[in-house]
Motif scaffolding. Structure first.
Motif, PDB file in Angstrom:
ATOM      1  N   LEU A  27       0.884  -1.003   0.027  1.00 12.23           N
ATOM      2  CA  LEU A  27       0.109  -0.051  -0.171  1.00 12.23           C
ATOM      3  C   LEU A  27       0.622   1.314   0.208  1.00 12.23           C
ATOM      4  CD1 LEU A  27      -2.867  -1.068   2.718  1.00 12.23           C
ATOM      5  CD2 LEU A  27      -3.020  -0.977   0.013  1.00 12.23           C
ATOM      6  N   HIS A  28       2.117   1.101   0.332  1.00 10.83           N
ATOM      7  CA  HIS A  28       2.758   2.311   0.367  1.00 10.83           C
ATOM      8  C   HIS A  28       3.872   2.434  -0.654  1.00 10.83           C
ATOM      9  CE1 HIS A  28       1.573   2.784   4.551  1.00 10.83           C
ATOM     10  NE2 HIS A  28       1.967   1.840   4.949  1.00 10.83           N
ATOM     11  N   ASN A  29       3.759   1.358  -1.422  1.00  9.73           N
ATOM     12  CA  ASN A  29       4.692   1.205  -2.559  1.00  9.73           C
ATOM     13  C   ASN A  29       4.022   1.212  -3.836  1.00  9.73           C
ATOM     14  OD1 ASN A  29       7.512   1.339  -1.291  1.00  9.73           O
ATOM     15  ND2 ASN A  29       6.319  -0.189  -0.055  1.00  9.73           N
ATOM     16  N   GLU A  30       2.898   1.973  -3.942  1.00  8.46           N
ATOM     17  CA  GLU A  30       1.998   1.489  -5.256  1.00  8.46           C
ATOM     18  C   GLU A  30       2.612   1.817  -6.696  1.00  8.46           C
ATOM     19  OE1 GLU A  30      -1.151   4.819  -5.869  1.00  8.46           O
ATOM     20  OE2 GLU A  30      -0.384   5.603  -4.089  1.00  8.46           O
ATOM     21  N   PHE A  31       3.702   2.368  -6.537  1.00 10.19           N
ATOM     22  CA  PHE A  31       4.499   2.597  -7.943  1.00 10.19           C
ATOM     23  C   PHE A  31       5.418   1.385  -7.996  1.00 10.19           C
ATOM     24  CE2 PHE A  31       2.704   7.009  -7.145  1.00 10.19           C
ATOM     25  CZ  PHE A  31       1.889   6.855  -8.074  1.00 10.19           C
ATOM     26  N   GLU A  32       5.788   0.684  -7.342  1.00 11.89           N
ATOM     27  CA  GLU A  32       6.741  -0.466  -7.397  1.00 11.89           C
ATOM     28  C   GLU A  32       6.214  -1.467  -8.351  1.00 11.89           C
ATOM     29  OE1 GLU A  32       5.499  -3.343  -3.573  1.00 11.89           O
ATOM     30  OE2 GLU A  32       7.281  -2.556  -3.762  1.00 11.89           O
ATOM     31  N   SER A  33       7.419  -2.260  -8.995  1.00 15.13           N
ATOM     32  CA  SER A  33       7.175  -3.365  -9.839  1.00 15.13           C
ATOM     33  C   SER A  33       6.213  -4.364  -9.201  1.00 15.13           C
ATOM     34  CB  SER A  33       8.332  -3.653 -10.395  1.00 15.13           C
ATOM     35  OG  SER A  33       8.856  -4.387  -9.565  1.00 15.13           O
ATOM     36  N   MET A  34       5.470  -5.070 -10.032  1.00 11.24           N
ATOM     37  CA  MET A  34       4.971  -6.215  -9.608  1.00 11.24           C
ATOM     38  C   MET A  34       5.434  -7.173  -8.415  1.00 11.24           C
ATOM     39  SD  MET A  34       3.093  -9.234 -11.677  1.00 11.24           S
ATOM     40  CE  MET A  34       1.865  -8.330 -12.676  1.00 11.24           C
ATOM     41  N   LYS A  35       4.843  -7.209  -7.126  1.00 12.85           N
ATOM     42  CA  LYS A  35       5.286  -8.089  -6.081  1.00 12.85           C
ATOM     43  C   LYS A  35       5.433  -9.521  -6.417  1.00 12.85           C
ATOM     44  CE  LYS A  35       2.046  -5.821  -4.348  1.00 12.85           C
ATOM     45  NZ  LYS A  35       2.048  -4.715  -5.360  1.00 12.85           N
ATOM     46  N   PRO A  36       5.959 -10.272  -5.557  1.00  9.40           N
ATOM     47  CA  PRO A  36       6.107 -11.919  -5.950  1.00  9.40           C
ATOM     48  C   PRO A  36       4.841 -12.500  -5.953  1.00  9.40           C
ATOM     49  CG  PRO A  36       8.071 -11.066  -4.253  1.00  9.40           C
ATOM     50  CD  PRO A  36       6.927  -9.665  -4.524  1.00  9.40           C
ATOM     51  N   THR A  37       4.083 -12.160  -5.117  1.00 11.03           N
ATOM     52  CA  THR A  37       2.861 -12.886  -5.011  1.00 11.03           C
ATOM     53  C   THR A  37       2.035 -12.678  -6.336  1.00 11.03           C
ATOM     54  OG1 THR A  37       2.753 -12.855  -2.606  1.00 11.03           O
ATOM     55  CG2 THR A  37       0.623 -13.296  -3.661  1.00 11.03           C
ATOM     56  N   ASP A  38       1.850 -11.418  -6.675  1.00 10.83           N
ATOM     57  CA  ASP A  38       1.220 -10.865  -7.977  1.00 10.83           C
ATOM     58  C   ASP A  38       1.733 -11.547  -9.179  1.00 10.83           C
ATOM     59  OD1 ASP A  38      -0.329  -9.162  -6.683  1.00 10.83           O
ATOM     60  OD2 ASP A  38       1.131  -7.415  -7.091  1.00 10.83           O
ATOM     61  N   GLU A  39       3.219 -11.853  -9.172  1.00 13.51           N
ATOM     62  CA  GLU A  39       3.841 -12.467 -10.275  1.00 13.51           C
ATOM     63  C   GLU A  39       3.656 -13.993 -10.289  1.00 13.51           C
ATOM     64  OE1 GLU A  39       6.812 -11.829 -13.240  1.00 13.51           O
ATOM     65  OE2 GLU A  39       6.361 -10.393 -11.836  1.00 13.51           O
ATOM     66  N   ALA A  40       3.637 -14.622  -9.230  1.00 10.89           N
ATOM     67  CA  ALA A  40       3.493 -15.947  -9.124  1.00 10.89           C
ATOM     68  C   ALA A  40       2.124 -16.451  -9.501  1.00 10.89           C
ATOM     69  CB  ALA A  40       3.955 -16.471  -7.525  1.00 10.89           C
ATOM     70  N   LEU A  41       1.005 -15.766  -8.840  1.00  5.38           N
ATOM     71  CA  LEU A  41      -0.311 -15.894  -9.391  1.00  5.38           C
ATOM     72  C   LEU A  41      -0.589 -15.884 -10.655  1.00  5.38           C
ATOM     73  CD1 LEU A  41      -2.147 -14.522  -6.274  1.00  5.38           C
ATOM     74  CD2 LEU A  41      -2.454 -16.741  -7.029  1.00  5.38           C
ATOM     75  N   SER A  42      -0.122 -14.677 -11.538  1.00  8.04           N
ATOM     76  CA  SER A  42      -0.022 -14.384 -12.790  1.00  8.04           C
ATOM     77  C   SER A  42       0.359 -15.765 -13.731  1.00  8.04           C
ATOM     78  CB  SER A  42       0.655 -13.398 -13.230  1.00  8.04           C
ATOM     79  OG  SER A  42       0.985 -12.998 -14.690  1.00  8.04           O
ATOM     80  N   ILE A  43       1.680 -16.171 -13.290  1.00  9.42           N
ATOM     81  CA  ILE A  43       2.423 -17.289 -13.879  1.00  9.42           C
ATOM     82  C   ILE A  43       1.504 -18.628 -13.760  1.00  9.42           C
ATOM     83  CG2 ILE A  43       4.330 -18.886 -14.210  1.00  9.42           C
ATOM     84  CD1 ILE A  43       5.930 -16.214 -12.967  1.00  9.42           C
ATOM     85  N   LEU A  44       0.914 -18.985 -12.506  1.00  9.50           N
ATOM     86  CA  LEU A  44       0.143 -20.072 -12.166  1.00  9.50           C
ATOM     87  C   LEU A  44      -1.250 -20.179 -13.024  1.00  9.50           C
ATOM     88  CD1 LEU A  44       0.432 -20.479  -8.295  1.00  9.50           C
ATOM     89  CD2 LEU A  44       1.085 -22.268 -10.079  1.00  9.50           C
ATOM     90  N   TYR A  45      -1.659 -18.973 -13.223  1.00  7.43           N
ATOM     91  CA  TYR A  45      -2.910 -18.853 -14.148  1.00  7.43           C
ATOM     92  C   TYR A  45      -2.646 -19.235 -15.709  1.00  7.43           C
ATOM     93  CZ  TYR A  45      -7.076 -17.120 -16.475  1.00  7.43           C
ATOM     94  OH  TYR A  45      -8.091 -16.933 -17.414  1.00  7.43           O
ATOM     95  N   ASN A  46      -1.498 -18.283 -15.980  1.00 10.52           N
ATOM     96  CA  ASN A  46      -1.175 -18.279 -17.304  1.00 10.52           C
ATOM     97  C   ASN A  46      -0.784 -19.567 -17.916  1.00 10.52           C
ATOM     98  OD1 ASN A  46      -2.483 -15.663 -18.410  1.00 10.52           O
ATOM     99  ND2 ASN A  46      -0.593 -14.704 -17.064  1.00 10.52           N
ATOM    100  N   LEU A  47      -0.138 -20.478 -16.925  1.00  9.87           N
ATOM    101  CA  LEU A  47       0.292 -21.865 -17.196  1.00  9.87           C
ATOM    102  C   LEU A  47      -0.849 -22.701 -17.855  1.00  9.87           C
ATOM    103  CD1 LEU A  47       2.779 -22.919 -14.267  1.00  9.87           C
ATOM    104  CD2 LEU A  47       3.415 -22.202 -16.722  1.00  9.87           C
ATOM    105  N   LYS A  48      -1.954 -22.511 -17.698  1.00  9.92           N
ATOM    106  CA  LYS A  48      -3.202 -23.209 -18.015  1.00  9.92           C
ATOM    107  C   LYS A  48      -2.814 -24.563 -17.438  1.00  9.92           C
ATOM    108  CE  LYS A  48      -5.134 -19.788 -20.007  1.00  9.92           C
ATOM    109  NZ  LYS A  48      -5.943 -18.930 -19.163  1.00  9.92           N
ATOM    110  N   LEU A  49      -2.797 -25.122 -16.295  1.00 14.12           N
ATOM    111  CA  LEU A  49      -2.502 -26.154 -15.685  1.00 14.12           C
ATOM    112  C   LEU A  49      -3.244 -27.400 -16.158  1.00 14.12           C
ATOM    113  CD1 LEU A  49      -1.459 -24.903 -12.047  1.00 14.12           C
ATOM    114  CD2 LEU A  49       0.102 -25.497 -13.740  1.00 14.12           C
ATOM    115  N   SER A  50      -2.751 -28.536 -16.106  1.00  9.99           N
ATOM    116  CA  SER A  50      -3.382 -29.691 -16.776  1.00  9.99           C
ATOM    117  C   SER A  50      -4.330 -30.074 -15.464  1.00  9.99           C
ATOM    118  CB  SER A  50      -2.422 -30.930 -16.830  1.00  9.99           C
ATOM    119  OG  SER A  50      -1.931 -31.212 -15.625  1.00  9.99           O
TER     120      SER A  50
END
Length: 411
Positions: A156-179
């Motif tokens: 909340l105090h770093n709204e302009f920072e690059s994507m955080k690890p949780t965001d990045e991990a969830l993004s990858i997990l979803y876009n993997l289109k897991l079996s």
């Protein structure tokens, strides 16, 4: 371009275009990588398009000989406007993924690893399957599992920072289109990963919350009945909050689809009603005119009104009966059917004098009478007739009530 005959063995059997990256499947047939990946992974097919044989092993073997022949042919026919096909980048190997994961020790290395995984996954479906089979899923899940409120507060105090690890991990997990197997594995962790996603939906950034919903939808689509019945109330609270906050159109659509699929199971409709689903859904219905959105909202409302708690919440809302009635004959046959089903539930279980008078004053009775006169589906008409017939004595002074519905009552 001048007309020229292309050798048939250069043509992909799926796309019917010259193959840029020919690969051979276990049945011995060669396809263009992009086309066969889409067939196997996005379409979730398990057979060879040409031979119809089952493809037991989805490993794609590059056909370098055919690619070189194709490139040579393109060069020889350059004068006819044929462009040379560039040599494709080879897909990632399991050894490369494993090394990448093993080297990610410190937080800085882990963030670099996440970004590299994002890049690898975006290249092609083969890379995604390779990541899944090399332990990348467990690595990504660990970021979500160990997510805590401190990270949320810092963001909340770093709204302009690059994507955080949780965001990045969830993004990858979803876009993997897991079996399906990988999704079942996530569901089978004693419900722990569902709890982790719930925690992200409570306190995560908008980005994380959206990806958590999308991933949860994929997981619950393959869940068994016992897992669906045992979903926690907190999950429904957070799903309804996502709907209320309107994080994104994609997240709202996924949440509605999720509620459509899980509400019929066990006591889930009661959990949804207690989580405040009805007022949020009615407010969404007031603001929505898009066909598919209205159909899904009414479908969820219909399910939740299958319990006393849901019906009570609908009647408490000042616009509940009015907006449900308004959507009849205005959106689609599906929407009309769901809306009439809701009104039938109300008329069966909540038919107090005040409610029946409100239905008359709001034009609900007139709308149901109109349903009998237009082409809107046999079941919808039968349900509308049932509502009108059940309370014809109370509504007998309404000019729109058909006389045949009053005939069963003494004068």
């Amino acid at each position: 371009m001048e007309e020229i005959d292309v050798p048939p063995f250069f043509i992909c059997p799926i796309s019917l275009e010259i193959m840029k990256d020919p690969v051979t499947v276990s049945t011995g047939i060669t396809y263009d990588r992009e086309s066969i990946e889409k067939w196997l992974f996005s379409g979730k097919n398990t057979t060879c398009p040409v031979t119809k044989q089952v493809i037991a092993d989805c490993e794609l073997t590059p056909n370098h000989t055919l690619r070189r022949l194709t490139q040579s042919w393109c060069i020889l026919n350059a004068s006819h406007g044929i462009e040379r096909i560039p040599t494709p980048k080879p897909p990632i190997s399991k050894a490369q993924i494993t090394k990448l994961l093993n080297d990610a020790k410190s937080p800085q290395q882990q963030i670099k690893c996440l970004r590299r995984l994002q890049s690898i996954a975006s290249e092609n479906a083969t890379n995604k399957r390779c990541m899944e089979s090399s332990g990348a899923v467990e690595f990504l899940v660990s970021f979500v599992t160990y997510y805590d409120s401190t990270a949320a507060e810092e963001s909340l105090h770093n709204e302009f920072e690059s994507m955080k690890p949780t965001d990045e991990a969830l993004s990858i997990l979803y876009n993997l289109k897991l079996s399906e197997a990988a999704l079942k594995n996530l569901m089978g962790k004693n419900g722990d990963f569902v709890v982790s996603l719930t925690r992200v939906m409570q306190r995560g950034s908008y980005e994380s919350r959206a990806y958590a919903v999308l991933l949860l939808k994929s997981m619950l689509e393959i869940a068994d009945p016992m897992q669906l019945i045992s979903l926690r109330r907190e999950l429904f609270v957070d799903l309804i909050q996502v709907l209320h906050d309107q994080i994104s159109q994609q997240a709202s659509k996924a949440t509605l689809q999720l509620l459509v699929s899980i509400c019929p199971w066990g006591r889930n409709k009661i959990k949804a009603a207690e989580a405040g689903a009805v007022p949020v859904l009615i407010d969404l219905l007031l603001d929505s005119s898009e066909r598919r959105a209205c159909e899904m909202i009414l479908t969820v409302l219909d399910a939740v009104c299958g319990c006393a708690e849901g019906r009570s919440e609908l009647l408490k809302h000042g616009a509940g009966l009015a907006i449900v009635s308004k959507k009849i004959l205005r959106i689609s046959q599906v929407a009309s059917e769901r809306a009439v089903r809701i009104l039938l539930s109300i008329s069966k279980f909540c038919a107090t004098t005040n409610v029946l008078q409100e239905m008359l004053q709001l034009g609900v009775v007139a709308k149901l009478c109109l349903v009998l006169q237009v082409d809107c589906g046999f079941k919808t008409k039968e349900r509308a007739r049932e509502v009108l017939k059940s309370h014809a004595r109370v509504w007998k002074n309404s000019p729109c009530i058909p006389r045949n519905l009053l005939s069963s009552y003494p004068a």
